[in-house]
Structure formats: structure tokens, C-alpha cells
Scaffold this motif. Structure first.
Motif, PDB file in Angstrom:
ATOM      1  N   LYS A 125       7.847  -9.435 -51.267  1.00  0.00           N
ATOM      2  CA  LYS A 125       8.280  -9.087 -52.638  1.00  0.00           C
ATOM      3  C   LYS A 125       7.342  -8.079 -53.307  1.00  0.00           C
ATOM      4  CE  LYS A 125      11.626 -12.050 -52.284  1.00  0.00           C
ATOM      5  NZ  LYS A 125      12.876 -11.571 -51.757  1.00  0.00           N
ATOM      6  N   ASP A 127       6.203  -4.456 -54.862  1.00  0.00           N
ATOM      7  CA  ASP A 127       6.866  -3.454 -55.701  1.00  0.00           C
ATOM      8  C   ASP A 127       6.767  -2.054 -55.110  1.00  0.00           C
ATOM      9  OD1 ASP A 127       7.670  -5.263 -57.707  1.00  0.00           O
ATOM     10  OD2 ASP A 127       5.668  -5.201 -58.585  1.00  0.00           O
ATOM     11  N   SER A 128       5.659  -1.788 -54.374  1.00  0.00           N
ATOM     12  CA  SER A 128       5.486  -0.469 -53.764  1.00  0.00           C
ATOM     13  C   SER A 128       4.574  -0.582 -52.544  1.00  0.00           C
ATOM     14  CB  SER A 128       4.914   0.541 -54.764  1.00  0.00           C
ATOM     15  OG  SER A 128       3.567   0.237 -55.044  1.00  0.00           O
ATOM     16  N   LYS A 168       8.738   2.978 -53.524  1.00  0.00           N
ATOM     17  CA  LYS A 168       8.915   1.855 -54.458  1.00  0.00           C
ATOM     18  C   LYS A 168      10.136   1.051 -54.038  1.00  0.00           C
ATOM     19  CE  LYS A 168       6.745   4.020 -58.445  1.00  0.00           C
ATOM     20  NZ  LYS A 168       5.665   3.056 -58.638  1.00  0.00           N
ATOM     21  N   LYS A 169      10.060  -0.233 -54.302  1.00  0.00           N
ATOM     22  CA  LYS A 169      11.152  -1.121 -53.905  1.00  0.00           C
ATOM     23  C   LYS A 169      12.508  -0.634 -54.425  1.00  0.00           C
ATOM     24  CE  LYS A 169      12.732  -5.804 -53.653  1.00  0.00           C
ATOM     25  NZ  LYS A 169      12.301  -7.135 -53.397  1.00  0.00           N
ATOM     26  N   GLU A 170      12.542  -0.176 -55.674  1.00  0.00           N
ATOM     27  CA  GLU A 170      13.832   0.245 -56.252  1.00  0.00           C
ATOM     28  C   GLU A 170      14.402   1.495 -55.590  1.00  0.00           C
ATOM     29  OE1 GLU A 170      10.698   1.769 -59.300  1.00  0.00           O
ATOM     30  OE2 GLU A 170      11.017  -0.099 -58.235  1.00  0.00           O
TER      31      GLU A 170
END
Length: 173
Positions: A125, A127-128, A168-170
Motif C-alpha cells: 500500500k 503511495d510512490s 505514484k500509485k494513482e
């Protein structure tokens, strides 16, 4: 000790490092071409290789992940390592990899790196994830770009000029 397999791809197995891998890692780090863009020196002896494995094993205990041995399924040969590393001092996770020369240009770095990023985003999990490569290391830079990483900045990596990439995750597909 039971072998702990972390990830598999069509051609590769990624598992935790074991002390019995020390001769392989000693040989890997003896090749000046392999360590050319790492900032690392060759291991002085087998004990130094053992100490590095213990260091990585401590990361498994502390963070739940680290660099993993990459094994070619077809032959069972150790080809190199790939994985994620948390940097306490700067508070980031980076993707790293290193392979024996005879396994270069087979797509193994890309094939091993992809599930490591998946693992980072979907299991850990994160984020980057950062990727760092010395400016002259075009092979490594190409792998980072194939992973979807984008140029972040120029910086130093082990006292050498380096390009820093990030995903980045997004933005991960």
C-alpha cells in the motif's frame, strides 16, 4: 530454513535471500561491469557477501520486504536480485535490480521489476516508488521508464550524478 517465495513471473521466481546464496552474490559483485553504475565496490571476501545478505534479511524483519533473489525457472539458476528497499534516512522506497551479465538483454530486469511495483502498491500500500540510476546507465533508465516511472529530478546516488524517477500509485496501471 524454509525458502520463502515472494513473487513469480512466467520465467522467474523471486524469493528471499538465504545465507547459502553468498557465493552467488560474491561472484555477482566481482564483475566490474555489473557494479559499474552502482557506486558499490566488489566484495572483498565471501564473509562480506554473507554480511550483506544478513543486512537484507534484517530489512525483511523490519519492513516486511527488501531485495529478493531472482531465479530462472527453466534452469533454476540464480540470475541476480530485484526488489524494493526502504531508505530510513530519506523516507522513500526504491526499486533496485542487479543481474549477472549473461542474463542481460533478456528482459529479466523488466520482468522482475513489474511484479515488485505491483507488490509495492497492492500489498504494501505504498503511495510512490522511486527509481535511481546513474546518468550513463541507459539500460537501467530504460527499465525504469518501462515501469511507467517519470523523471523527477537530477540528484546524487552514492556520490554519483543520477537521474531520479518516480511512479505514484494513482498513475500506475
Amino acid at each position: 530454513m524454509e525458502t520463502k517465495i515472494i513473487l513469480e513471473t512466467p520465467r522467474l521466481i523471486l524469493r528471499e535471500m538465504e545465507l547459502t546464496d553468498a557465493p552467488f552474490f560474491f561472484e555477482l559483485n566481482l564483475d566490474p561491469e555489473v557494479i559499474k553504475y552502482t557506486g558499490d565496490d566488489a566484495f572483498k571476501d565471501l564473509e562480506e557477501s554473507v554480511e550483506r545478505i544478513r543486512y537484507v534479511q534484517a530489512q525483511y524483519q523490519k519492513n516486511g520486504y527488501g531485495r529478493w533473489v531472482v531465479i530462472e525457472k527453466e534452469t533454476g539458476d540464480l540470475t541476480g536480485w530485484c526488489g524494493l528497499k526502504y531508505h530510513d534516512d530519506e523516507k522513500f522506497v526504491d526499486l533496485g535490480y542487479r543481474f549477472m551479465q549473461k542474463y542481460w538483454n533478456k528482459g529479466y530486469a523488466t520482468e522482475a521489476a513489474k511484479p515488485c511495483i505491483d507488490y509495492g502498491f497492492n500489498v504494501l500500500k505504498l503511495d510512490s516508488i522511486i527509481g535511481r540510476a546513474m546518468n550513463e546507465n541507459t539500460g537501467s533508465i530504460n527499465v525504469l521508464k518501462k515501469m511507467g516511472m517519470t523523471f523527477l529530478r537530477e540528484d546524487k546516488c552514492n556520490e554519483h550524478d543520477a537521474f531520479i524517477f518516480e511512479i505514484k500509485k494513482e498513475n500506475y496501471k
